[in-house]
Design a protein around this motif. Structure first.
Motif, PDB file in Angstrom:
ATOM      1  N   PRO A  29       0.810  -1.229   0.000  1.00  0.00           N
ATOM      2  CA  PRO A  29       0.000   0.000   0.000  1.00  0.00           C
ATOM      3  C   PRO A  29       0.838   1.272   0.000  1.00  0.00           C
ATOM      4  O   PRO A  29       0.420   2.293  -0.569  1.00  0.00           O
ATOM      5  N   THR A  30       2.013   1.225   0.636  1.00  0.00           N
ATOM      6  CA  THR A  30       2.871   2.424   0.657  1.00  0.00           C
ATOM      7  C   THR A  30       3.345   2.775  -0.742  1.00  0.00           C
ATOM      8  O   THR A  30       3.253   3.937  -1.182  1.00  0.00           O
ATOM      9  N   MET A  31       3.851   1.782  -1.461  1.00  0.00           N
ATOM     10  CA  MET A  31       4.345   2.050  -2.815  1.00  0.00           C
ATOM     11  C   MET A  31       3.223   2.435  -3.762  1.00  0.00           C
ATOM     12  O   MET A  31       3.389   3.334  -4.613  1.00  0.00           O
ATOM     13  N   LEU A  32       2.062   1.799  -3.620  1.00  0.00           N
ATOM     14  CA  LEU A  32       0.935   2.160  -4.486  1.00  0.00           C
ATOM     15  C   LEU A  32       0.418   3.557  -4.165  1.00  0.00           C
ATOM     16  O   LEU A  32      -0.164   4.224  -5.026  1.00  0.00           O
ATOM     17  N   GLY A  33       0.628   4.011  -2.922  1.00  0.00           N
ATOM     18  CA  GLY A  33       0.196   5.362  -2.558  1.00  0.00           C
ATOM     19  C   GLY A  33       1.107   6.451  -3.098  1.00  0.00           C
ATOM     20  O   GLY A  33       0.672   7.597  -3.295  1.00  0.00           O
ATOM     21  N   TRP A  34       2.394   6.124  -3.347  1.00  0.00           N
ATOM     22  CA  TRP A  34       3.365   7.130  -3.788  1.00  0.00           C
ATOM     23  C   TRP A  34       3.768   6.960  -5.250  1.00  0.00           C
ATOM     24  O   TRP A  34       4.282   7.917  -5.849  1.00  0.00           O
ATOM     25  N   TRP A  35       3.584   5.794  -5.784  1.00  0.00           N
ATOM     26  CA  TRP A  35       3.966   5.533  -7.171  1.00  0.00           C
ATOM     27  C   TRP A  35       2.729   5.283  -8.026  1.00  0.00           C
ATOM     28  O   TRP A  35       1.650   4.947  -7.518  1.00  0.00           O
ATOM     29  N   SER A  36       2.927   5.383  -9.316  1.00  0.00           N
ATOM     30  CA  SER A  36       1.880   4.973 -10.250  1.00  0.00           C
ATOM     31  C   SER A  36       1.846   3.449 -10.331  1.00  0.00           C
ATOM     32  O   SER A  36       2.767   2.764  -9.882  1.00  0.00           O
ATOM     33  N   ALA A  37       0.764   2.930 -10.919  1.00  0.00           N
ATOM     34  CA  ALA A  37       0.656   1.478 -11.080  1.00  0.00           C
ATOM     35  C   ALA A  37       1.782   0.938 -11.959  1.00  0.00           C
ATOM     36  O   ALA A  37       2.284  -0.169 -11.734  1.00  0.00           O
TER      37      ALA A  37
END
Length: 511
Positions: free
Chosen positions: A30-38
């Motif tokens: 969830p952290t990476m999906l919150g800061w990065w694009s898919a």
């Protein structure tokens, strides 16, 4: 350090490693999906897969040498094999680094990844893999062999704690880079720097232990190193087959059953994968001790270790699988946020796979620990073929349970191959499997698997479904107890409370 202390410390370290891995995955996604694009997150996942595939030959070489160190178990063998492996390790690490440096230099990235990686992320992919390859060359090409060479001398637990520290530091560094607004390449660089820093401590500690054990160093024997390298290719091939068996079923489900069922299959298998990792975490510290007993020709301790491994499956893994089968429908619906419903038969087949896998582990350790390569390849080839043929024949008519039954059949075939091979290895060492304990444990596993499928077919009668497992486990426990050596049977009652004395104490009487 005593055997029991080593086992407990190694089990705790591996348990902490597993818990940290699950926690990090839970937090990082969830952290990476919150800061990065898919697309960026997809690239991150692709990088982890590419890195695992890139180092498969290095890991095959290291794992082969690791089992050689344990099979021979002497300081002279460790000194000569380690020294002889250094040129080969440097060669493999250099080849990997040169390949990933050549990918952007010669424009291979577009040809290899252009169909599914956006052009804007191609530089990140090439740069990230180059950084990974350089980090591997610096930290792990020779360092991975050094750590494995120390395991026969009682340092499995210590190496496990270093793996735990490495996992935590590398992933925290990557998450820190993401939270700081960094892109994929920044996260790779941050995690690689953390990798190098931790490995400085690992190498200093390993060299200190090397001096403490008075192993010493030798001139590399190029012929010996080349022989080990060529034989290790079979181990690498086995690892590639295992990856194909693990991932290839997904390639079959997608065209035969559809992408939505593939997602349901993957989500369902995640829980059983965690259970399998738990078995590996607890079986890891046992393996060096078992191989040491075999090397020294100690029949009674070796048989006791194997029996205790089966008891662990009988009283820990099997009840856990039954409990998961009972609570999984509601838990799965909550975990997937209502997107998927659990197929009880599919989940039951995965639980059965976990039980068979756990029961087979002592035989697998005996075969792999003696570097008997042919049965390992045969087992993986058989598993791959059974899975592929089974999925092709059953998916369209049975749905996802057909894939689960195919995986179970493949696991059983692999177990049978390893059992035959382990018996041959033990006969060569003038030892034998504890036959009566083997038969009792096998019957218990069959009864538990029957209970799993009974719960899947008749979920409203879950209480009755437990009966075969309870009866089979109690009967097996009684039979196995009789096969234990007398001194072990004498020790066990001391670890159970004296109920008569405890009741008398509560009543104020003397027993």
């Amino acid at each position: 350090m005593s055997v029991s202390v080593r086992l407990i410390s190694g089990s705790i370290a591996n348990g902490a490693l597993l818990a940290a891995n699950v926690l990090i995955q839970t937090i990082s996604v969830p952290t990476m999906l919150g800061w990065w694009s898919a697309q960026q997150f997809g690239l991150w996942v692709l990088l982890q897969t590419l890195h695992s595939l890139s180092v498969v030959f290095d890991l095959g070489h290291q794992n082969y040498l690791g089992y050689e160190f344990q099979r021979l178990g002497t300081r002279d063998a460790a000194r000569r094999d380690f020294a002889s492996s250094i040129p080969a390790a440097i060669l493999l690490g250099t080849a990997l680094l040169c390949f990933w440096m050549a990918v952007p230099a010669f424009g291979w990235a577009d040809a290899l990844f252009g169909d599914f990686v956006p052009a804007g992320l191609m530089d990140d992919l090439s740069g990230s893999m180059t950084v990974y390859a350089l980090t591997w060359f610096v930290t792990s090409s020779v360092g991975g062999i050094l750590g494995r060479a120390l395991i026969p001398f009682g340092y499995y637990a210590r190496m496990a704690w270093w793996r735990f520290a490495l996992l935590v530091c590398v992933n925290l560094a990557a998450l820190a880079a993401v939270l700081s607004g960094g892109d994929v390449l920044d996260a790779v660089i941050a995690s690689s720097v953390a990798n190098v820093v931790v490995n400085i401590g690992v190498h200093l500690d390993c060299f200190r232990l090397w001096r403490r054990e008075e192993i010493g160093f030798a001139v590399p024997d190029l012929r010996r190193g080349w022989s080990n390298l060529t034989r290790s290719l079979f181990v690498s091939f086995r690892e590639l087959l295992a990856i194909g068996n693990q991932q290839g079923v997904r390639l079959l489900i997608a065209p035969l059953a559809g992408v939505s069922l593939l997602a349901a299959f993957t989500a369902t298998r995640t829980l059983s994968n965690i259970a399998t990792q738990g078995i590996n975490a607890l079986a890891g510290p046992v393996e060096p001790e078992l191989l040491r007993y075999l090397r020294e020709g100690k029949s009674e301790p070796a048989e006791t270790t194997v029996i205790l491994s089966w008891l662990f499956v009988l009283f820990i893994i099997s009840p856990a699988c039954l409990l998961l089968q009972w609570v999984a429908p509601g838990l799965f619906l909550w975990w997937t946020r209502g997107n998927f419903h659990l197929d009880p038969l599919l989940f039951g087949s995965f639980g059965a796979c976990v039980i068979v896998y756990g029961f087979a582990q002592p035989m697998v350790s005996i075969v792999r620990g003696n570097n008997i390569l042919l049965p390992q390849i045969v087992a993986n080839v058989a598993s791959l073929l059974i899975t592929a043929i089974g999925c092709y024949l059953t998916l369209t008519s049975w749905g996802l349970p057909g894939a689960g039954f195919s995986l179970l059949a493949a696991e059983i075939a692999s177990f049978l191959i390893y059992a035959v091979a382990a018996r041959a290895v033990l006969r060569k060492l003038r030892l034998s499997l504890p036959v009566h304990a083997f038969a009792a444990s096998l019957c218990s596993c069959v009864s538990v698997i029957a209970s799993l499928f009974a719960m899947a077919i008749w979920p409203q009668s879950a209480g009755w479904s437990f009966i075969p497992a309870v009866i089979g486990s109690l009967l097996a426990a009684g039979m196995i107890y009789r096969t234990l050596p007398p001194h072990i049977r004498a020790i066990l009652p001391r670890h159970f409370p004296n109920l008569t004395r405890r009741r008398a104490a509560l009543m104020g009487d003397r027993p």
